[in-house]
Design a protein around this motif. Sequence first.
Motif, short mmCIF file in Angstrom:
data_model
loop_
_atom_site.label_atom_id
_atom_site.label_comp_id
_atom_site.label_asym_id
_atom_site.label_seq_id
_atom_site.Cartn_x
_atom_site.Cartn_y
_atom_site.Cartn_z
N GLY A 171 0.81 -1.21 0.00
CA GLY A 171 0.00 0.00 0.00
C GLY A 171 0.84 1.26 0.00
O GLY A 171 2.08 1.22 0.05
N ILE A 172 0.18 2.40 -0.03
CA ILE A 172 0.87 3.70 -0.11
C ILE A 172 1.72 3.96 1.12
O ILE A 172 2.89 4.34 1.01
CB ILE A 172 -0.15 4.83 -0.34
N LYS A 173 1.15 3.76 2.30
CA LYS A 173 1.92 4.01 3.53
C LYS A 173 3.10 3.04 3.63
O LYS A 173 4.20 3.42 4.01
CB LYS A 173 1.03 3.86 4.77
N ASP A 174 2.85 1.78 3.30
CA ASP A 174 3.90 0.78 3.32
C ASP A 174 5.01 1.13 2.33
O ASP A 174 6.20 1.01 2.63
CB ASP A 174 3.31 -0.59 2.97
N ALA A 175 4.64 1.62 1.16
CA ALA A 175 5.63 2.02 0.15
C ALA A 175 6.48 3.19 0.65
O ALA A 175 7.69 3.23 0.41
CB ALA A 175 4.94 2.38 -1.16
N TYR B 38 8.59 0.71 -5.28
CA TYR B 38 8.32 1.23 -6.63
C TYR B 38 7.29 0.38 -7.38
O TYR B 38 6.37 0.90 -7.99
CB TYR B 38 9.62 1.32 -7.43
N THR B 39 7.44 -0.94 -7.30
CA THR B 39 6.55 -1.82 -8.05
C THR B 39 5.24 -2.08 -7.34
O THR B 39 4.25 -2.43 -7.98
CB THR B 39 7.23 -3.18 -8.33
N GLY B 40 5.23 -1.95 -6.02
CA GLY B 40 4.03 -2.24 -5.26
C GLY B 40 3.81 -3.73 -5.04
O GLY B 40 2.74 -4.15 -4.62
N LEU B 41 4.83 -4.52 -5.35
CA LEU B 41 4.73 -5.97 -5.20
C LEU B 41 5.79 -6.46 -4.22
O LEU B 41 6.96 -6.15 -4.36
CB LEU B 41 4.94 -6.66 -6.54
N THR C 211 -1.09 -4.86 2.10
CA THR C 211 -1.33 -3.61 2.80
C THR C 211 -2.02 -2.60 1.89
O THR C 211 -2.27 -1.47 2.29
CB THR C 211 -0.02 -3.00 3.33
N SER C 212 -2.29 -3.01 0.65
CA SER C 212 -2.99 -2.10 -0.27
C SER C 212 -4.50 -2.31 -0.12
O SER C 212 -4.97 -3.40 0.16
CB SER C 212 -2.57 -2.34 -1.72
N SER C 213 -5.22 -1.24 -0.28
CA SER C 213 -6.68 -1.32 -0.11
C SER C 213 -7.38 -1.36 -1.43
O SER C 213 -7.05 -0.77 -2.37
CB SER C 213 -7.18 -0.13 0.67
#
Length: 69
Positions: free
Chosen positions: A6-10, A53-56, A67-69
């Motif tokens: 997710g954004i916060k995790d990134a 960067y990749t979100g993965l 952690t992404s919604s």
Amino acid sequence: MDKTVGIKDAKVRTVIGALTGTVSIISLISGSLPVVLLPLLGLISIIMLVTAYTGLCPAYSLIGFSTSS
């Protein structure tokens, strides 16, 4: 493949990646840490920055966590 970061995790991963990369480079120049640790810090930095960067995150995918919604 669905995004697992997710954004916060990134953002946290980006900060950790930047800090470990900076510490690694500064330690390489100054010799303040054992040389054995520098590649490990560099690898952690790269992993954190790439996953942000990749979100993965492969570890998240393996355990079915996101952690992404």
